[in-house]
Structure formats: C-alpha cells, structure tokens
Motif scaffolding. Structure first.
Motif, PDB file in Angstrom:
ATOM      1  N   TYR A  12       0.835  -1.210   0.000  1.00  0.00           N
ATOM      2  CA  TYR A  12       0.000   0.000   0.000  1.00  0.00           C
ATOM      3  C   TYR A  12       0.870   1.260   0.000  1.00  0.00           C
ATOM      4  CZ  TYR A  12      -3.743   3.242   1.212  1.00  0.00           C
ATOM      5  OH  TYR A  12      -4.634   4.284   1.213  1.00  0.00           O
ATOM      6  N   MET A  20      -9.451  -1.732   0.561  1.00  0.00           N
ATOM      7  CA  MET A  20      -8.047  -1.601   0.174  1.00  0.00           C
ATOM      8  C   MET A  20      -7.886  -1.880  -1.317  1.00  0.00           C
ATOM      9  SD  MET A  20      -4.968  -0.933   1.261  1.00  0.00           S
ATOM     10  CE  MET A  20      -5.145  -1.137   3.025  1.00  0.00           C
ATOM     11  N   MET A  28      -6.294   0.605  -4.031  1.00  0.00           N
ATOM     12  CA  MET A  28      -5.152   0.215  -4.873  1.00  0.00           C
ATOM     13  C   MET A  28      -5.491   0.401  -6.361  1.00  0.00           C
ATOM     14  SD  MET A  28      -2.594  -0.707  -2.903  1.00  0.00           S
ATOM     15  CE  MET A  28      -1.550  -2.014  -3.531  1.00  0.00           C
TER      16      MET A  28
END
Length: 149
Positions: free
Chosen positions: A38, A132, A136
């Motif tokens: 990340y 997440m 991304m």
C-alpha cells in the motif's frame, strides 16, 4: 465533474503519503523504511503526480522527508503515543509548509483526517473509496492517467 477531475492537470505543491505497518528491521531513510504494497503504491502514484514537495506521514515521527533516517517502530495511527494533529501542525510550521496549496493526501481515513487538521483544503482522492482493493485500483488509475475515462 467528479472528485478526481483535474488531478492530472496540476502539480501539487505538497503531497502527503502514509507510512506503513510493514517496515525494514533496521534504521533507514524514510523513503526506504516502508516496504508494504500500500505504501509503495501511494509512493509510485505520488511520483507520477510529480509534487513539488513530498512528505511521509509517520504514525511515530509525524512528517518525514524521504531522506530522513529513522528507526523502525510499531506504533499505528490512533494508538497511544502516536502522531497528533498538534504535532503535525508544529512540524509543518517549522518546515514552512503550512501555506502550500494545492495539497494532496493519499491514504485512508485516519491519514486524511490528520492531514486535513493542518491543510483543511487538502484533496483526498481515496476518501470514501472503501476497500483496500478499491484504493489500490484507484491509485493505479491515477498513475496511469485513467481517471474519468
């Protein structure tokens, strides 16, 4: 228009990226310390946006320039002893970066809230993205100039 319009048509004066929980196990430059996917995705996106100034918001140390050498740590954002809004404001004042505009904050909710405590006008393109995986994917689209297409 959407919240991503013009992200590829300006050069941020300041871009703030998050630290990461995965780190090296020895002292290193902040640019090298964080090894998680990340953080690396945020860094690649920041590089693509070509900000005039890049800082990393560390849960332990506050605002870091990429060349600052730091020790590894285990303090997450929001934990006792973690970076506070007051600490970030003081560091931003000391570095002479409080008045910069435009400011972009890449990162999740806690990161964005801390950044906006100093720069309420900061653009936060990942805000409200949710997962997440969604963040991304959005970071990749920003790097590739695919927003709004």
């Amino acid at each position: 228009m959407n919240r991503y319009d013009h992200l590829d048509s300006f050069r941020p004066e300041l871009l703030v990226i998050p630290c990461g929980s995965r780190k090296l196990d020895h002292p290193a430059r902040a640019a090298d310390m964080y090894i998680g996917s990340y953080h690396r995705a945020c860094r690649r996106t920041a590089d693509a946006l070509r900000p005039e100034r890049l800082v990393i918001l560390s849960a332990q140390y506050g605002l870091l320039d990429p060349d600052d050498v730091i020790e590894p740590y285990d303090t997450p954002h929001g934990a006792a002893g973690a970076t506070t809004a007051e600490m970030i404001l003081r560091q931003a004042q000391e570095r002479g970066i409080v008045q910069l505009d435009p400011v972009v904050a890449l990162g999740g909710g806690r990161h964005t809230a801390l950044v906006r405590s100093v720069w309420p006008h900061a653009r936060a393109p990942l805000a409200g993205t949710g997962s997440m995986g969604g963040q991304m994917a959005l970071l990749a689209a920003m790097r590739d100039g695919q927003l709004g297409q």
